[in-house]
Design an enzyme around this catalytic site. Structure first.
Site, short mmCIF file in Angstrom:
data_model
loop_
_atom_site.label_atom_id
_atom_site.label_comp_id
_atom_site.label_asym_id
_atom_site.label_seq_id
_atom_site.Cartn_x
_atom_site.Cartn_y
_atom_site.Cartn_z
N ARG A 31 0.81 -1.22 0.00
CA ARG A 31 0.00 0.00 0.00
C ARG A 31 0.85 1.27 0.00
O ARG A 31 0.31 2.37 -0.03
CB ARG A 31 -0.88 0.02 1.27
CG ARG A 31 -1.96 -1.02 1.27
CD ARG A 31 -2.78 -0.93 2.54
NE ARG A 31 -3.95 -1.77 2.43
CZ ARG A 31 -5.20 -1.31 2.37
NH1 ARG A 31 -5.47 -0.04 2.46
NH2 ARG A 31 -6.21 -2.14 2.23
N TYR A 64 0.61 4.38 -2.39
CA TYR A 64 -0.53 5.28 -2.13
C TYR A 64 -0.34 6.01 -0.80
O TYR A 64 -0.40 7.25 -0.75
CB TYR A 64 -1.79 4.44 -2.12
CG TYR A 64 -3.10 5.20 -1.92
CD1 TYR A 64 -3.63 5.98 -2.95
CD2 TYR A 64 -3.83 5.08 -0.74
CE1 TYR A 64 -4.85 6.65 -2.79
CE2 TYR A 64 -5.04 5.74 -0.58
CZ TYR A 64 -5.55 6.51 -1.60
OH TYR A 64 -6.76 7.16 -1.45
N VAL A 79 -14.68 -2.80 -1.04
CA VAL A 79 -15.52 -3.77 -0.36
C VAL A 79 -17.02 -3.52 -0.57
O VAL A 79 -17.78 -4.47 -0.78
CB VAL A 79 -15.14 -3.83 1.15
CG1 VAL A 79 -15.50 -2.56 1.90
CG2 VAL A 79 -15.73 -5.05 1.80
N VAL A 80 -17.44 -2.28 -0.58
CA VAL A 80 -18.89 -2.02 -0.69
C VAL A 80 -19.39 -2.43 -2.08
O VAL A 80 -20.40 -3.15 -2.20
CB VAL A 80 -19.22 -0.53 -0.39
CG1 VAL A 80 -20.68 -0.25 -0.66
CG2 VAL A 80 -18.88 -0.19 1.06
N ARG A 139 -14.00 -0.95 9.41
CA ARG A 139 -13.93 0.27 8.61
C ARG A 139 -15.13 1.13 8.99
O ARG A 139 -16.13 0.64 9.54
CB ARG A 139 -14.02 -0.04 7.10
CG ARG A 139 -12.83 -0.79 6.52
CD ARG A 139 -11.55 0.01 6.52
NE ARG A 139 -10.48 -0.68 5.81
CZ ARG A 139 -9.64 -1.56 6.38
NH1 ARG A 139 -9.77 -1.88 7.65
NH2 ARG A 139 -8.68 -2.12 5.66
N PRO A 193 -5.17 -2.69 7.01
CA PRO A 193 -5.36 -2.14 8.36
C PRO A 193 -6.42 -2.91 9.15
O PRO A 193 -7.47 -3.27 8.61
CB PRO A 193 -5.80 -0.70 8.10
CG PRO A 193 -5.26 -0.37 6.74
CD PRO A 193 -5.33 -1.65 5.98
P1 NAD Z 1 -11.57 7.38 -8.50
O1 NAD Z 1 -10.52 6.41 -8.89
O2 NAD Z 1 -12.98 7.10 -8.87
O3 NAD Z 1 -11.21 8.83 -9.05
C1 NAD Z 1 -9.91 9.29 -9.25
C2 NAD Z 1 -9.87 10.06 -10.56
O4 NAD Z 1 -8.55 10.56 -10.78
C3 NAD Z 1 -10.23 9.22 -11.77
O5 NAD Z 1 -11.18 9.89 -12.57
C4 NAD Z 1 -8.90 9.05 -12.50
O6 NAD Z 1 -9.06 8.84 -13.89
C5 NAD Z 1 -8.21 10.35 -12.16
N1 NAD Z 1 -6.75 10.28 -12.26
C6 NAD Z 1 -5.92 9.32 -11.75
N2 NAD Z 1 -4.65 9.62 -12.04
C7 NAD Z 1 -4.66 10.80 -12.72
C8 NAD Z 1 -3.66 11.62 -13.30
N3 NAD Z 1 -2.35 11.30 -13.22
N4 NAD Z 1 -4.04 12.75 -13.94
C9 NAD Z 1 -5.34 13.10 -14.04
N5 NAD Z 1 -6.34 12.35 -13.51
C10 NAD Z 1 -6.00 11.22 -12.86
O7 NAD Z 1 -11.45 7.57 -6.91
P2 NAD Z 1 -12.36 8.36 -5.87
O8 NAD Z 1 -12.89 7.38 -4.90
O9 NAD Z 1 -13.29 9.27 -6.57
O10 NAD Z 1 -11.24 9.21 -5.11
C11 NAD Z 1 -11.02 10.59 -5.39
C12 NAD Z 1 -9.92 11.10 -4.47
O11 NAD Z 1 -10.31 10.94 -3.10
C13 NAD Z 1 -8.58 10.38 -4.63
O12 NAD Z 1 -7.54 11.32 -4.54
C14 NAD Z 1 -8.54 9.44 -3.45
O13 NAD Z 1 -7.22 9.17 -3.05
C15 NAD Z 1 -9.31 10.24 -2.39
N6 NAD Z 1 -9.92 9.33 -1.39
C16 NAD Z 1 -11.01 8.58 -1.69
C17 NAD Z 1 -11.53 7.72 -0.74
C18 NAD Z 1 -12.76 6.88 -1.01
O14 NAD Z 1 -13.14 6.09 -0.12
N7 NAD Z 1 -13.43 7.00 -2.12
C19 NAD Z 1 -10.93 7.62 0.53
C20 NAD Z 1 -9.79 8.38 0.79
C21 NAD Z 1 -9.30 9.25 -0.17
N1 UDP Z 2 -12.41 -6.59 1.58
C1 UDP Z 2 -13.05 -7.81 1.67
N2 UDP Z 2 -13.62 -8.33 0.54
C2 UDP Z 2 -13.61 -7.68 -0.65
C3 UDP Z 2 -12.97 -6.41 -0.75
C4 UDP Z 2 -12.36 -5.90 0.40
O1 UDP Z 2 -13.10 -8.44 2.73
O2 UDP Z 2 -14.16 -8.21 -1.65
C5 UDP Z 2 -11.82 -6.02 2.82
C6 UDP Z 2 -10.39 -5.51 2.68
O3 UDP Z 2 -9.47 -6.56 2.92
C7 UDP Z 2 -10.35 -4.45 3.77
C8 UDP Z 2 -11.77 -3.88 3.75
O4 UDP Z 2 -12.58 -4.87 3.14
O5 UDP Z 2 -10.10 -5.04 5.02
C9 UDP Z 2 -11.90 -2.58 3.00
O6 UDP Z 2 -11.32 -2.74 1.74
P1 UDP Z 2 -11.34 -1.62 0.61
O7 UDP Z 2 -10.46 -2.09 -0.50
O8 UDP Z 2 -12.73 -1.26 0.28
O9 UDP Z 2 -10.72 -0.33 1.32
P2 UDP Z 2 -9.42 -0.05 2.24
O10 UDP Z 2 -8.77 -1.34 2.65
O11 UDP Z 2 -8.54 0.78 1.40
O12 UDP Z 2 -10.00 0.62 3.42
#
Ligand code: NAD
Ligand code: UDP
Length: 321
Positions: free
Chosen positions: A141, A144, A186-187, A210, A273
């Site tokens: 991980r 990221y 996961v969702v 989570r 985690p």
């Molecule tokens: P997502 O993957 O749906 O969206 C990310 C977008 O960024 C995509 O449209 C992708 O094409 C674009 N992208 C990726 N690399 C790029 C680049 N080099 N140049 C231009 N565009 C690029 O993800 P999301 O869930 O919508 O997440 C959006 C942001 O929120 C991300 O920065 C992510 O790290 C952050 N975030 C999301 C979550 C979550 O649970 N969804 C949690 C924590 C942080």
């Molecule tokens: N996970 C799972 N089954 C799945 C996908 C994810 O049990 O099909 C678990 C994963 O190992 C983690 C949690 O669900 O413990 C959340 O995973 P996700 O990838 O959604 O987000 P993150 O780990 O980045 O919080």
């Protein structure tokens, strides 16, 4: 009317943010390289007179005029950000440098979409902003986690050195309609499996926890943070403090879909985690924000979305698009 740049604007959260910013009367420039985002997320906005789409990779400089920047560009799900880990680091780090350079040049406010992953596998529970985290710098991980940590550092440097107006939001797991059906989160996994009566894949014993925040609550918190005065820089946790085991999530999804799916166990990915739950005291106090969507309500809306998608576009759901 403000001109607002949203990087990652065709992704799950970005597309919803673009929509909300347009609703408020702003001009929106959506920048995306479509690495994980989909044009289908923003098709309905393409004819909007205040919406503009630019295909661009944020690892390269961008020259536009704008008042605010939401920097969301980055793959967010483990399978996506692990597909090309070096590119993930570049997107986080070079992307932050380029967008901060732009903010500095045009004197725009800039918000960084950071993540609860900066806390790694947390030894402090629930996670407060002051906790420095427990991150493996060379694990699965790390591209990221460390990329996002370095982006926070860069934001702070630009603020200290140049007085750049920064905001850092630490987003906890967020879900809702428009999640990509194949991002492995996961969702979306559990809902698609349950709707098709397929096995529900729990990684490990399902005791890891989570906290799941519904998309609308998260975007509201993000826009509130951008609206704060220049003295508020963050980082601020935004997430739903309701904490659930992954097994509880699976049981809720099976119940809400009346599914015949069975739960099966799969190996736990490394560095997964064990627990995660935001302390949102700061968001409540500074942003006057609190999530309003309980898990079962948000799941119901997300299930409706995926049910519709399975019927209208089964190829996309099978990953054939
Ligand atoms: P997502 O993957 O749906 O969206 C990310 C977008 O960024 C995509 O449209 C992708 O094409 C674009 N992208 C990726 N690399 C790029 C680049 N080099 N140049 C231009 N565009 C690029 O993800 P999301 O869930 O919508 O997440 C959006 C942001 O929120 C991300 O920065 C992510 O790290 C952050 N975030 C999301 C979550 C979550 O649970 N969804 C949690 C924590 C942080
Ligand atoms: N996970 C799972 N089954 C799945 C996908 C994810 O049990 O099909 C678990 C994963 O190992 C983690 C949690 O669900 O413990 C959340 O995973 P996700 O990838 O959604 O987000 P993150 O780990 O980045 O919080």
């Amino acid at each position: 009317m403000k001109r607002i740049l949203v990087t990652g604007g065709s992704g799950f959260l970005g597309s919803w943010l673009c929509e909300k910013l347009l609703e408020k009367g702003n001009e929106v420039i959506c920048v995306d390289n479509f690495y994980t985002g989909a044009k289908r997320n923003i098709y309905h906005l393409l004819d909007h007179p205040r919406f503009e789409l630019i295909r661009h990779d944020v690892t390269f400089p961008l020259y536009v005029e704008c008042d605010e920047i939401y920097n969301l560009a980055c793959p967010a799900s483990p399978i996506h950000y692990q597909r090309d880990p070096a590119q993930t680091v570049k997107t986080c780090v070079h992307g932050a440098i380029n967008m901060l350079g732009l903010a500095k040049r045009v004197n725009a406010k800039i918000l960084q979409a950071s993540t609860s992953e900066v806390y790694g596998d947390p030894a402090v529970h629930p996670q407060v902003e002051e906790y420095w985290g427990n991150v493996n710098p060379i694990g699965m991980r790390s591209c990221y986690d460390e990329g996002k940590r370095c982006a926070e550092t860069l934001f702070n440097c630009y603020h200290m050195q140049n007085n750049t107006r920064i905001k850092i939001i630490r987003i906890f797991n967020t879900y809702g309609p428009r999640m990509h059906p194949h991002d492995g989160r996961v969702v979306s996994n559990f809902i698609l499996q349950a709707l098709q009566n397929q096995d529900i894949t729990i990684y490990g014993d399902g005791s890891q926890t989570r906290s799941f925040c519904y998309r609308d609550d998260l975007i509201d918190g993000m826009m509130r943070l951008m609206a704060t005065g220049d003295d508020v820089t963050g980082p601020i946790n935004v997430g739903n403090p309701g904490e659930f085991t992954i097994l509880q999530l699976a049981e809720n999804v099976i119940d809400l879909t009346n599914s015949k799916s069975k739960i099966i166990r799969m190996p736990l990915p490394s560095d997964d985690p064990k627990q995660r739950k935001p302390d949102i005291t700061k968001a409540e106090k500074v942003l006057n924000w609190h999530p309003t969507t309980p898990l079962r309500e948000g799941l119901t809306r997300t299930i409706e979305y995926f049910d519709g998608l399975l019927k209208s576009d089964p190829e996309f759901c099978r990953g054939e698009e």
